[in-house]
Write a protein that holds these residues in place. Structure first.
Motif, short mmCIF file in Angstrom:
data_model
loop_
_atom_site.label_atom_id
_atom_site.label_comp_id
_atom_site.label_asym_id
_atom_site.label_seq_id
_atom_site.Cartn_x
_atom_site.Cartn_y
_atom_site.Cartn_z
N SER A 40 0.86 -1.20 0.00
CA SER A 40 0.00 0.00 0.00
C SER A 40 0.89 1.24 0.00
O SER A 40 0.93 2.00 0.97
CB SER A 40 -0.97 -0.01 1.17
OG SER A 40 -0.26 -0.06 2.37
N ILE A 41 1.60 1.41 -1.11
CA ILE A 41 2.50 2.55 -1.24
C ILE A 41 2.00 3.52 -2.31
O ILE A 41 2.76 4.30 -2.86
CB ILE A 41 3.96 2.10 -1.57
CG1 ILE A 41 4.00 1.19 -2.79
CG2 ILE A 41 4.57 1.41 -0.36
CD1 ILE A 41 5.41 0.86 -3.28
N ASP A 42 0.68 3.43 -2.57
CA ASP A 42 0.07 4.38 -3.51
C ASP A 42 0.16 5.78 -2.92
O ASP A 42 0.34 5.96 -1.72
CB ASP A 42 -1.42 4.07 -3.68
CG ASP A 42 -1.71 2.59 -3.66
OD1 ASP A 42 -1.87 2.03 -4.73
OD2 ASP A 42 -1.76 2.02 -2.55
N ILE A 140 6.39 10.47 -12.44
CA ILE A 140 7.41 9.45 -12.19
C ILE A 140 7.24 8.91 -10.77
O ILE A 140 7.38 9.64 -9.79
CB ILE A 140 8.83 10.04 -12.37
CG1 ILE A 140 9.00 10.57 -13.81
CG2 ILE A 140 9.90 8.99 -12.03
CD1 ILE A 140 10.33 11.29 -14.05
N ASP A 141 6.91 7.61 -10.67
CA ASP A 141 6.63 7.01 -9.36
C ASP A 141 6.96 5.52 -9.40
O ASP A 141 6.16 4.68 -8.99
CB ASP A 141 5.15 7.25 -9.00
CG ASP A 141 4.84 6.86 -7.56
OD1 ASP A 141 5.79 6.74 -6.75
OD2 ASP A 141 3.66 6.67 -7.25
N ALA A 142 8.13 5.19 -9.91
CA ALA A 142 8.54 3.78 -10.01
C ALA A 142 9.67 3.53 -9.00
O ALA A 142 9.72 4.19 -7.96
CB ALA A 142 8.97 3.48 -11.44
N ASP A 143 10.56 2.58 -9.29
CA ASP A 143 11.69 2.37 -8.40
C ASP A 143 12.52 3.66 -8.35
O ASP A 143 12.62 4.38 -9.33
CB ASP A 143 12.55 1.20 -8.89
CG ASP A 143 13.17 1.50 -10.24
OD1 ASP A 143 12.45 1.41 -11.24
OD2 ASP A 143 14.36 1.86 -10.27
N LYS A 144 13.07 3.92 -7.18
CA LYS A 144 13.75 5.21 -7.00
C LYS A 144 15.21 5.17 -7.50
O LYS A 144 15.80 6.22 -7.76
CB LYS A 144 13.72 5.62 -5.52
CG LYS A 144 12.34 5.51 -4.87
CD LYS A 144 11.23 6.17 -5.69
CE LYS A 144 9.86 5.70 -5.24
NZ LYS A 144 8.79 6.04 -6.21
N THR A 145 15.75 3.96 -7.64
CA THR A 145 17.15 3.85 -8.06
C THR A 145 17.36 4.45 -9.46
O THR A 145 18.40 5.03 -9.74
CB THR A 145 17.62 2.38 -8.05
OG1 THR A 145 16.64 1.60 -8.71
CG2 THR A 145 17.80 1.88 -6.64
N VAL A 166 7.59 14.18 -9.78
CA VAL A 166 8.29 12.99 -9.28
C VAL A 166 7.88 12.75 -7.84
O VAL A 166 7.96 13.67 -7.00
CB VAL A 166 9.83 13.17 -9.36
CG1 VAL A 166 10.54 11.86 -9.04
CG2 VAL A 166 10.26 13.70 -10.72
N ASP A 167 7.45 11.53 -7.53
CA ASP A 167 7.02 11.19 -6.18
C ASP A 167 8.21 10.74 -5.32
O ASP A 167 9.24 10.30 -5.85
CB ASP A 167 5.97 10.06 -6.24
CG ASP A 167 5.22 9.87 -4.91
OD1 ASP A 167 5.21 10.81 -4.09
OD2 ASP A 167 4.65 8.78 -4.70
N ASN A 168 8.05 10.88 -4.02
CA ASN A 168 8.96 10.28 -3.02
C ASN A 168 10.37 10.84 -3.06
O ASN A 168 11.35 10.07 -3.01
CB ASN A 168 9.00 8.75 -3.20
CG ASN A 168 7.62 8.14 -3.29
OD1 ASN A 168 7.25 7.58 -4.32
ND2 ASN A 168 6.83 8.30 -2.25
N VAL A 169 10.50 12.14 -3.13
CA VAL A 169 11.83 12.73 -3.26
C VAL A 169 12.41 13.23 -1.93
O VAL A 169 13.51 13.78 -1.92
CB VAL A 169 11.83 13.88 -4.29
CG1 VAL A 169 11.36 13.39 -5.66
CG2 VAL A 169 11.01 15.07 -3.83
MG MG Z 1 5.34 6.85 -4.83
#
Ligand code: MG
Ligand code: DHB
Length: 223
Positions: A40-42, A140-145, A166-169
């Protein structure tokens, strides 16, 4: 921190209940994702609505999403596009892509959304070769690498005026740790470095708190 986290969550619930109004298809997508065992990382509902509103503010007709997971943000984004609009989303995990397809179809968006299964670094060159760009909006919300590589692809598939999110920055503040060995943090920092040196981008990032903890979005426009 524990107390503030609960309050962040309560405020997100308040925002979701009062002004965001996620529709049943979105709620059903989250339930289907949980039933299928997806993480549940939406994005949260308020964040999904933010992506939706940004795409509408950008007047997007053609959108690209890198990382579909179960299609929750996909539905938010597709709902922002006008009739005749198109969203292409890429998802590396075939099971996640299947769940996303069902969720998108249940939301009545099957005709607007195409979900391409495969690693983004494999599918994005095909999307370019097929002449499907330029896109008006990229999430952009895929693997962060691979975040910097995804930003490069977003640029290749863009035009002046394209909006990129870009998500999760922020990653609970870990983004400032230049000595981090976490591949995700290293990936996010490479993305920041590319944004900093890329003359075709004007960018910022905004920290967020809420149901998903402390994180943030980077926003850029292509010049
Ligand atoms: Mg995300
Ligand atoms: C992770 C990925 C995400 O896209 C997100 O929104 C939250 C967490 C993760 O990989 O941990």
């Amino acid at each position: 921190m524990v107390v503030s986290r609960n309050l962040w969550k309560a405020v997100d619930a308040y925002i979701a209940e009062t002004i965001v109004a996620p529709d049943p298809a979105l709620e059903e997508a989250l339930a289907a994702n949980a039933a299928a065992g997806l993480p549940s990382i939406d994005v949260s509902a308020p964040q999904g609505k933010l992506i939706h509103l940004l795409a509408r503010m950008a007047g997007a007709r053609k959108a690209l999403e890198i990382g579909a997971l179960g299609g929750y943000s996909t539905i938010w984004l597709a709902r922002a596009l006008p009739d005749g609009g198109r969203l292409i989303t890429v998802e590396v995990n075939a099971k996640h892509a299947d769940v996303a397809r069902r969720n998108v179809a249940r939301a009545g968006l099957g005709g607007k959304v195409e979900i391409r299964t495969g690693a983004a670094l494999t599918t994005l060159p095909k999307i370019e070769a097929e002449g499907l760009g330029p896109f008006d909006f990229v999430f952009i919300d895929a693997d962060k690498t691979n975040n910097a590589a995804y930003l490069e692809w977003a640029l290749r598939l863009s035009r002046p005026g394209t909006a990129i999110v870009v998500d999760n920055v922020v990653r609970e503040g870990e983004v400032v740790d230049a000595a981090s060995h976490d591949p995700d943090v290293i990936g996010v920092r490479r993305m920041f470095e590319l944004m900093a040196r890329e003359p075709r981008l004007s960018a910022t990032a905004i920290q967020t708190v809420g149901a998903k903890g402390w994180d943030g979005f980077a926003l850029a426009i292509v010049l």
